[in-house]
Enzyme design. Structure first.
Site, mmCIF file in Angstrom:
data_model
loop_
_atom_site.group_PDB
_atom_site.id
_atom_site.type_symbol
_atom_site.label_atom_id
_atom_site.label_comp_id
_atom_site.label_asym_id
_atom_site.label_seq_id
_atom_site.Cartn_x
_atom_site.Cartn_y
_atom_site.Cartn_z
ATOM 1 N N HIS A 260 6.383 -48.446 -0.256
ATOM 2 C CA HIS A 260 6.952 -47.072 -0.335
ATOM 3 C C HIS A 260 8.103 -46.951 0.620
ATOM 4 O O HIS A 260 8.192 -47.213 1.787
ATOM 5 C CB HIS A 260 6.005 -45.878 0.228
ATOM 6 C CG HIS A 260 6.708 -44.416 0.379
ATOM 7 N ND1 HIS A 260 7.434 -43.937 -0.826
ATOM 8 C CD2 HIS A 260 6.383 -43.538 1.426
ATOM 9 C CE1 HIS A 260 7.730 -42.657 -0.248
ATOM 10 N NE2 HIS A 260 7.186 -42.299 0.969
ATOM 11 N N ASN B 280 14.218 -41.315 0.755
ATOM 12 C CA ASN B 280 12.535 -41.154 0.254
ATOM 13 C C ASN B 280 12.507 -40.475 -1.164
ATOM 14 O O ASN B 280 12.570 -39.114 -0.963
ATOM 15 C CB ASN B 280 11.752 -40.644 1.392
ATOM 16 C CG ASN B 280 10.359 -40.854 1.140
ATOM 17 O OD1 ASN B 280 9.819 -40.565 -0.063
ATOM 18 N ND2 ASN B 280 9.664 -40.157 2.011
ATOM 19 N N CYS C 238 3.436 -38.822 -0.893
ATOM 20 C CA CYS C 238 4.142 -40.273 -1.014
ATOM 21 C C CYS C 238 3.338 -41.081 -1.692
ATOM 22 O O CYS C 238 3.588 -42.343 -1.976
ATOM 23 C CB CYS C 238 4.882 -40.620 0.156
ATOM 24 S SG CYS C 238 6.161 -39.334 0.627
HETATM 25 N N1 ACO Z 1 20.695 -36.023 12.829
HETATM 26 C C1 ACO Z 1 20.768 -36.008 14.273
HETATM 27 N N2 ACO Z 1 19.733 -35.704 15.047
HETATM 28 C C2 ACO Z 1 18.552 -35.691 14.492
HETATM 29 C C3 ACO Z 1 18.045 -35.462 13.092
HETATM 30 C C4 ACO Z 1 19.403 -35.717 12.269
HETATM 31 N N3 ACO Z 1 19.206 -35.866 10.922
HETATM 32 N N4 ACO Z 1 16.827 -35.260 12.961
HETATM 33 C C5 ACO Z 1 16.309 -35.362 14.316
HETATM 34 N N5 ACO Z 1 17.281 -35.509 15.229
HETATM 35 C C6 ACO Z 1 17.198 -35.463 16.539
HETATM 36 C C7 ACO Z 1 15.897 -34.737 17.093
HETATM 37 O O1 ACO Z 1 16.105 -33.281 17.205
HETATM 38 C C8 ACO Z 1 15.726 -35.601 18.494
HETATM 39 O O2 ACO Z 1 16.658 -34.820 19.283
HETATM 40 P P1 ACO Z 1 16.226 -34.627 21.088
HETATM 41 O O3 ACO Z 1 15.796 -35.846 21.662
HETATM 42 O O4 ACO Z 1 17.414 -34.024 21.542
HETATM 43 O O5 ACO Z 1 14.975 -33.664 20.889
HETATM 44 C C9 ACO Z 1 16.208 -36.997 18.173
HETATM 45 O O6 ACO Z 1 17.060 -36.632 17.142
HETATM 46 C C10 ACO Z 1 14.850 -37.867 18.066
HETATM 47 O O7 ACO Z 1 14.026 -37.165 17.088
HETATM 48 P P2 ACO Z 1 12.910 -37.879 16.526
HETATM 49 O O8 ACO Z 1 12.234 -36.954 15.475
HETATM 50 O O9 ACO Z 1 12.135 -38.283 17.589
HETATM 51 O O10 ACO Z 1 13.369 -39.180 15.978
HETATM 52 P P3 ACO Z 1 12.835 -40.500 15.022
HETATM 53 O O11 ACO Z 1 13.298 -41.694 16.025
HETATM 54 O O12 ACO Z 1 11.352 -40.320 15.229
HETATM 55 O O13 ACO Z 1 13.170 -40.258 13.780
HETATM 56 C C11 ACO Z 1 12.318 -39.773 11.495
HETATM 57 C C12 ACO Z 1 12.953 -39.243 12.814
HETATM 58 C C13 ACO Z 1 13.531 -40.549 10.611
HETATM 59 C C14 ACO Z 1 12.036 -38.656 10.855
HETATM 60 C C15 ACO Z 1 11.047 -40.504 11.509
HETATM 61 O O14 ACO Z 1 10.283 -40.047 12.964
HETATM 62 C C16 ACO Z 1 10.529 -40.914 10.543
HETATM 63 O O15 ACO Z 1 10.742 -41.554 9.558
HETATM 64 N N6 ACO Z 1 9.399 -40.636 10.426
HETATM 65 C C17 ACO Z 1 8.148 -40.997 9.471
HETATM 66 C C18 ACO Z 1 8.526 -40.524 8.008
HETATM 67 C C19 ACO Z 1 7.588 -40.710 7.000
HETATM 68 O O16 ACO Z 1 7.125 -41.924 7.113
HETATM 69 N N7 ACO Z 1 6.910 -39.804 6.170
HETATM 70 C C20 ACO Z 1 5.734 -39.932 5.288
HETATM 71 C C21 ACO Z 1 6.195 -39.823 3.922
HETATM 72 S S1 ACO Z 1 6.771 -38.577 3.537
HETATM 73 C C22 ACO Z 1 5.888 -37.519 2.670
HETATM 74 O O17 ACO Z 1 4.779 -37.917 2.444
HETATM 75 C C23 ACO Z 1 6.333 -36.391 1.979
#
Ligand code: ACO
Length: 323
Positions: free
Chosen positions: A250, A280, A114
């Site tokens: 980004h 993204n 990214c």
């Molecule tokens: N729908 C419903 N529930 C979900 C989903 C979904 N799509 N995905 C995860 N959950 C659940 C999980 O299973 C978890 O459930 P649990 O509490 O029962 O275990 C709960 O939601 C919380 O999960 P988290 O992963 O802690 O959720 P978070 O608030 O962190 O959001 C997200 C997840 C959106 C992925 C976030 O962490 C994020 O944006 N991270 C950064 C991504 C990023 O910047 N990546 C870098 C660029 S990408 C690249 O380089 C390719």
């Protein structure tokens, strides 16, 4: 004579097919409410079966050439930032060069996930500032839909396909009149590779693999590292973050963007976001957002624009330019 790389034009391309959160929630255990609340994403574009990264890239490049008032004969460097190349080799840039009918100069890809567009912008700026090349097509293009595990709700809801392109030109100080890429700051910490990677590849598995991410751990790293890069890049230009006109981040997660805006005291109306309609798009997201800002008249010639990204590696970085 010192040369500066100025952005002469930009272009964008999104595949026709749109996949909404509602549609996704029919095939994977998720909901529109969860995706919107946690990420800000409402829908994303998905490339057609016969559409490759080079096709998306060529569309965006043609639009950028048109906005710059140039054609294939003007370009002597093609750089594509991508993690989803058409083939293992040749580079997607070589394929795009041929599709555009460019017969001169060099072409290569840059892979920093990214952060790819920031790495590529920094590279192209140096090729142009050195006088080695005169006019470059810099393209961020991805078909991330091809490396998603569509049964993994934690990753498949986040990404989309698309391409964005800049035409950059080397100009002397008088012609540039203060415009151009001012500086950039690039980082990588390979110790954090396990937080975000693809579990396949030519040498390791002889397969393509799928995106694997510990999203919440990446999230915790994001605001700190992105803010650090932004502060560094403006400090190197002897200005403050609050002096900028536009922030083009980004588009990984709306909550990360809001966290950075709050931490650095920026105003929400200075931020260009496209995440709701695109998700993204990895290396394509910055030029897509930049083009949206230019096309709707927000980003004007002479405006001070700050770009940033973080991605797999982990890689992260920022770049400062006058539009
Ligand atoms: N729908 C419903 N529930 C979900 C989903 C979904 N799509 N995905 C995860 N959950 C659940 C999980 O299973 C978890 O459930 P649990 O509490 O029962 O275990 C709960 O939601 C919380 O999960 P988290 O992963 O802690 O959720 P978070 O608030 O962190 O959001 C997200 C997840 C959106 C992925 C976030 O962490 C994020 O944006 N991270 C950064 C991504 C990023 O910047 N990546 C870098 C660029 S990408 C690249 O380089 C390719």
């Amino acid at each position: 004579m010192s040369l500066t790389a100025i952005v002469r034009g930009c272009g964008a391309y999104l595949p026709e097919n749109v996949l909404t959160n509602e549609e996704l929630s029919k095939t994977v255990d998720t909901s529109d409410a969860w995706i919107r609340e946690r990420t800000g994403i409402k829908e994303r574009h998905i490339a057609a079966k016969d559409e490759k990264t080079s096709d998306l890239a060529a569309h965006a490049a043609r639009a950028a050439l048109k906005s710059a008032g140039m054609d294939a004969s003007d370009i002597d460097l093609v750089v594509v930032a991508t993690t989803t190349p058409d083939l293992t080799f040749p580079s997607t840039a070589a394929i795009v060069q041929a599709k555009l009918g460019i017969e001169q100069g060099a072409a290569f890809d840059i892979q920093a996930v990214c952060t790819g567009f920031i790495y590529a912008l920094s590279t192209v700026e140096k090729f142009l500032a050195s006088g080695q090349n005169k006019r470059a097509l810099l393209i961020g293009a991805e078909t991330f839909s091809r490396i998603l595990d569509w049964t993994d709700r934690a990753t498949c809801v986040l990404f989309g396909d698309g391409a964005g392109a800049f035409v950059l030109e080397a100009q002397d100080e008088t012609a540039a009149a203060g415009r151009g890429v001012m500086n950039s700051y690039l980082r990588c910490d390979g110790r954090l590779v396990d937080l975000l990677y693809v579990d396949g590849g030519v040498s390791a598995t002889q397969s393509t693999g799928h995106v694997r991410m510990e999203g919440n751990k990446v999230f915790r790293e994001a605001v700190i590292r992105i803010s650090e890069a932004m502060e560094r890049v403006v400090a190197d230009a002897c200005i403050k973050v609050t002096d900028i006109d536009w922030f083009v981040p980004h588009q990984a997660n709306e909550r990360i963007i809001k966290g950075v805006v709050k931490k650095l005291d920026l105003r929400p109306d200075q931020v260009i976001t496209t995440i709701a309609g695109q998700g993204n798009t990895s290396a394509a997201s910055i030029p897509l957002a930049y083009c949206a800002g230019v096309d709707d008249g927000r980003i004007k010639q002479g405006d001070l624009v700050l770009l940033e990204a973080m991605g797999g590696g982990l890689t992260w970085g920022a770049a400062l330019m006058r539009a």
